[in-house]
Scaffold this motif. Structure first.
Motif, mmCIF file in Angstrom:
data_model
loop_
_atom_site.group_PDB
_atom_site.id
_atom_site.type_symbol
_atom_site.label_atom_id
_atom_site.label_comp_id
_atom_site.label_asym_id
_atom_site.label_seq_id
_atom_site.Cartn_x
_atom_site.Cartn_y
_atom_site.Cartn_z
ATOM 1 N N LEU A 353 0.836 -1.209 0.000
ATOM 2 C CA LEU A 353 0.000 0.000 0.000
ATOM 3 C C LEU A 353 0.873 1.263 0.000
ATOM 4 O O LEU A 353 0.677 2.179 -0.795
ATOM 5 C CB LEU A 353 -0.918 -0.047 1.229
ATOM 6 C CG LEU A 353 -1.930 1.076 1.397
ATOM 7 C CD1 LEU A 353 -3.184 0.553 2.093
ATOM 8 C CD2 LEU A 353 -1.388 2.230 2.194
ATOM 9 N N GLN A 354 1.883 1.264 0.872
ATOM 10 C CA GLN A 354 2.713 2.469 0.968
ATOM 11 C C GLN A 354 3.509 2.682 -0.316
ATOM 12 O O GLN A 354 3.681 3.808 -0.774
ATOM 13 C CB GLN A 354 3.626 2.384 2.184
ATOM 14 C CG GLN A 354 2.810 2.514 3.470
ATOM 15 C CD GLN A 354 3.630 2.486 4.740
ATOM 16 O OE1 GLN A 354 4.737 1.961 4.754
ATOM 17 N NE2 GLN A 354 3.070 3.018 5.807
ATOM 18 N N GLY A 355 3.964 1.562 -0.906
ATOM 19 C CA GLY A 355 4.716 1.668 -2.163
ATOM 20 C C GLY A 355 3.849 2.298 -3.248
ATOM 21 O O GLY A 355 4.291 3.165 -3.997
ATOM 22 N N ARG A 356 2.592 1.869 -3.322
ATOM 23 C CA ARG A 356 1.706 2.387 -4.364
ATOM 24 C C ARG A 356 1.421 3.882 -4.159
ATOM 25 O O ARG A 356 1.474 4.677 -5.095
ATOM 26 C CB ARG A 356 0.395 1.579 -4.360
ATOM 27 C CG ARG A 356 -0.496 1.888 -5.490
ATOM 28 C CD ARG A 356 0.221 1.679 -6.843
ATOM 29 N NE ARG A 356 -0.426 2.440 -7.901
ATOM 30 C CZ ARG A 356 0.203 3.245 -8.763
ATOM 31 N NH1 ARG A 356 1.515 3.397 -8.696
ATOM 32 N NH2 ARG A 356 -0.460 3.892 -9.692
ATOM 33 N N ILE A 357 1.156 4.256 -2.911
ATOM 34 C CA ILE A 357 0.835 5.674 -2.672
ATOM 35 C C ILE A 357 2.080 6.532 -2.871
ATOM 36 O O ILE A 357 2.009 7.642 -3.402
ATOM 37 C CB ILE A 357 0.194 5.864 -1.289
ATOM 38 C CG1 ILE A 357 -1.181 5.205 -1.321
ATOM 39 C CG2 ILE A 357 0.084 7.354 -0.935
ATOM 40 C CD1 ILE A 357 -2.038 5.392 -0.139
ATOM 41 N N HIS A 358 3.210 5.989 -2.519
ATOM 42 C CA HIS A 358 4.458 6.721 -2.746
ATOM 43 C C HIS A 358 4.639 6.977 -4.247
ATOM 44 O O HIS A 358 5.013 8.072 -4.669
ATOM 45 C CB HIS A 358 5.625 5.911 -2.175
ATOM 46 C CG HIS A 358 6.873 6.707 -2.099
ATOM 47 N ND1 HIS A 358 7.891 6.554 -2.995
ATOM 48 C CD2 HIS A 358 7.238 7.710 -1.271
ATOM 49 C CE1 HIS A 358 8.849 7.416 -2.729
ATOM 50 N NE2 HIS A 358 8.478 8.127 -1.672
ATOM 51 N N GLY A 359 4.328 5.951 -5.040
ATOM 52 C CA GLY A 359 4.432 6.095 -6.498
ATOM 53 C C GLY A 359 3.502 7.187 -7.016
ATOM 54 O O GLY A 359 3.887 8.005 -7.855
#
Ligand code: SAH
Ligand code: SF4
Length: 437
Positions: A353-359
């Motif tokens: 989840l954090q990776g996606r929002i960071h992207g």
């Protein structure tokens, strides 16, 4: 909100007892631990910290140790049983009593505990804020929560919803603006549930409060946090269209993208109703950026539920998040549900989840390159004192070169590069800012 309370505790003790902040706890006469209990281990951290402070008290018995905030509220008297060397215990709603409690503790040589919820009195009794510096400030306008999400301690530790009267808030903000503040963030556990006395007849909502604040000359930007989707009504959506100084960013926590989990969380909103609010908000202000809180691994969350959360993230294209693994909290109804998701799965979901929002956040930052943004200069850059740092309306930090004394000014800055956690820019005095979208 806790940072704000800590700032006010410092101001209060400076005004009442002439106390000053020191960097080294070994030199302090009064040690205050302001605590948060929103997620697990908060209690453990408090007792660990108190363990570090204990020797100071043993070598200098006149040292006073005070514990405040939500862990104090939650632990109550048991805090003194586990750490009998603590002199003062105060809840989030009684921090204004700290000065009196300090006097009483010294005079009577007795521990003092005050964990009541006297609401308005706290704000009436906090000192004016003459010592603050810098162009941004937080102002609490609402506290507490009546929503009782099944995972959350806030309604238990901070008490029921309560709003400060508008005239008090207007007075405080005018005073802050006189002292050089240019951006104010209104704070509340459910700030958009605000309903405060107008000072004329009856009560007014957050939209009305924002309208009235926006008329204060010299105030250049307004924000508010944190909001509940159900309290984002048509009037507040219209305020985002009609109030130019309202920032192009809204933190609107959704927690999960699965209706099944939202029901178990007792959030009282659905994925569809959330998406509908976002669509209407974007129709009112096309350049608005949305951030959210998420909980992963809530009891019963399946792979399909988590996939639904990822789908929602794509649909909304969130810009930033505060995301957490579910942790069981004392006195909350979710304790009765089996904490079923293994720790490893929670970790994995959180990272995805954090990776996606960071992207997504990265893509937003890159899209800003080449545009001119209104940047409120907050002070010299920490890395390079010859540079300035400021914030865009959408809440991004920007560093740029410029002459002395720009702090507190709203400047048109052309964004030249997107870095990992900030933007670089150039001041373009002649540029006009155009709203994106
Ligand atoms: N009133 C706000 C949130 C305040 S609490 C709202 O309704 O959205 C701040 C955040 O802490 C919550 O949004 C939630 O994501 C997180 N949180 C609260 N209790 C938690 C728990 N038991 N486990 C994990 N995260 C939690
Ligand atoms: Fe906690 Fe926010 Fe739910 Fe209130 S609305 S119970 S503060 S998560």
């Amino acid at each position: 909100m806790n940072e704000y309370d800590s700032e006010r505790i410092g101001e209060l003790l400076a005004a009442s007892h002439g106390l000053q902040l020191v960097d080294d706890p070994a030199r302090a006469d009064v040690l205050v631990l302001n605590t948060c209990s929103i997620r697990e281990k908060a209690e453990d951290k408090v007792y660990t910290q108190l363990g570090f402070w204990r020797p100071f008290k043993e070598s200098r018995p006149e040292v006073i140790i005070a514990v405040g905030g939500c862990v104090a509220s939650q632990e109550g008297e048991s805090l003194r049983r586990r750490a009998p060397f603590v002199d003062i215990v105060f809840g989030p709603q009684t921090l204004h009593r700290l000065a009196d409690m300090l006097d009483a503790c010294r005079a009577q040589r007795q521990p003092q505990v005050d964990l009541r919820f006297p609401e308005l009195e706290k704000f009436d009794r906090l000192p004016q804020r003459p010592g603050r510096e810098g162009p941004t400030a937080f102002v609490t306008v609402q506290e507490g929560c009546d929503k009782f999400c099944t995972f959350c301690v806030v309604p238990h530790t901070r008490g029921r919803e309560f709003s400060r009267p508008m005239p008090d808030i207007l007075r405080e903000v005018r005073q802050l603006v006189d002292q050089g503040v240019r951006e104010v963030t209104l704070l509340g556990q459910n700030v958009n549930a605000y309903r405060g006395a107008t000072g004329l007849i009856g009560e007014g909502d957050l939209a009305e409060l924002l309208e009235r604040l926006a008329r204060i000359p010299g105030l250049l930007r307004l924000r508010y946090t944190t909001s509940h989707p159900n309290n984002l009504d048509d009037r507040l959506i219209a305020a985002h269209r009609d109030i130019p100084i309202l920032a192009a960013h809204l933190h609107l926590p959704v927690q999960s993208g699965s209706d099944r989990i939202l029901r178990r969380m007792h959030r009282k909103h659905s994925v569809a109703s959330y998406l509908d609010k976002i669509a209407r908000l974007r129709a009112a202000r096309s350049d608005i950026r949305i951030s959210s809180d998420f909980i992963v691994g809530f009891p019963g969350e399946t792979d399909a539920d988590f996939a639904a959360t990822l789908e929602l993230i794509e649909a909304v294209r969130f810009d930033q998040s505060f995301s957490f693994k579910y942790s069981p909290r004392p006195n909350t109804p979710a304790l009765k549900l089996k904490d079923s998701v293994p720790e490893g799965v929670k970790d994995e979901r959180l990272a995805i989840l954090q990776g996606r929002i960071h992207g997504l956040a990265r893509a937003y930052s890159e899209a800003l390159v080449g545009t001119v943004q209104d940047v409120l200069v907050t002070g010299p850059s920490r890395r390079d004192p010859c540079e300035w740092t400021g914030k865009t309306s959408c809440n991004r930090s920007v560093n740029f070169a410029g002459p002395a004394n720009l702090s507190g000014q709203m400047l048109p800055i052309r964004i030249t590069a997107a870095l990992a956690n900030s933007l670089r820019g150039e001041w373009e005095p002649s540029a006009a800012v155009r709203r994106a979208g």
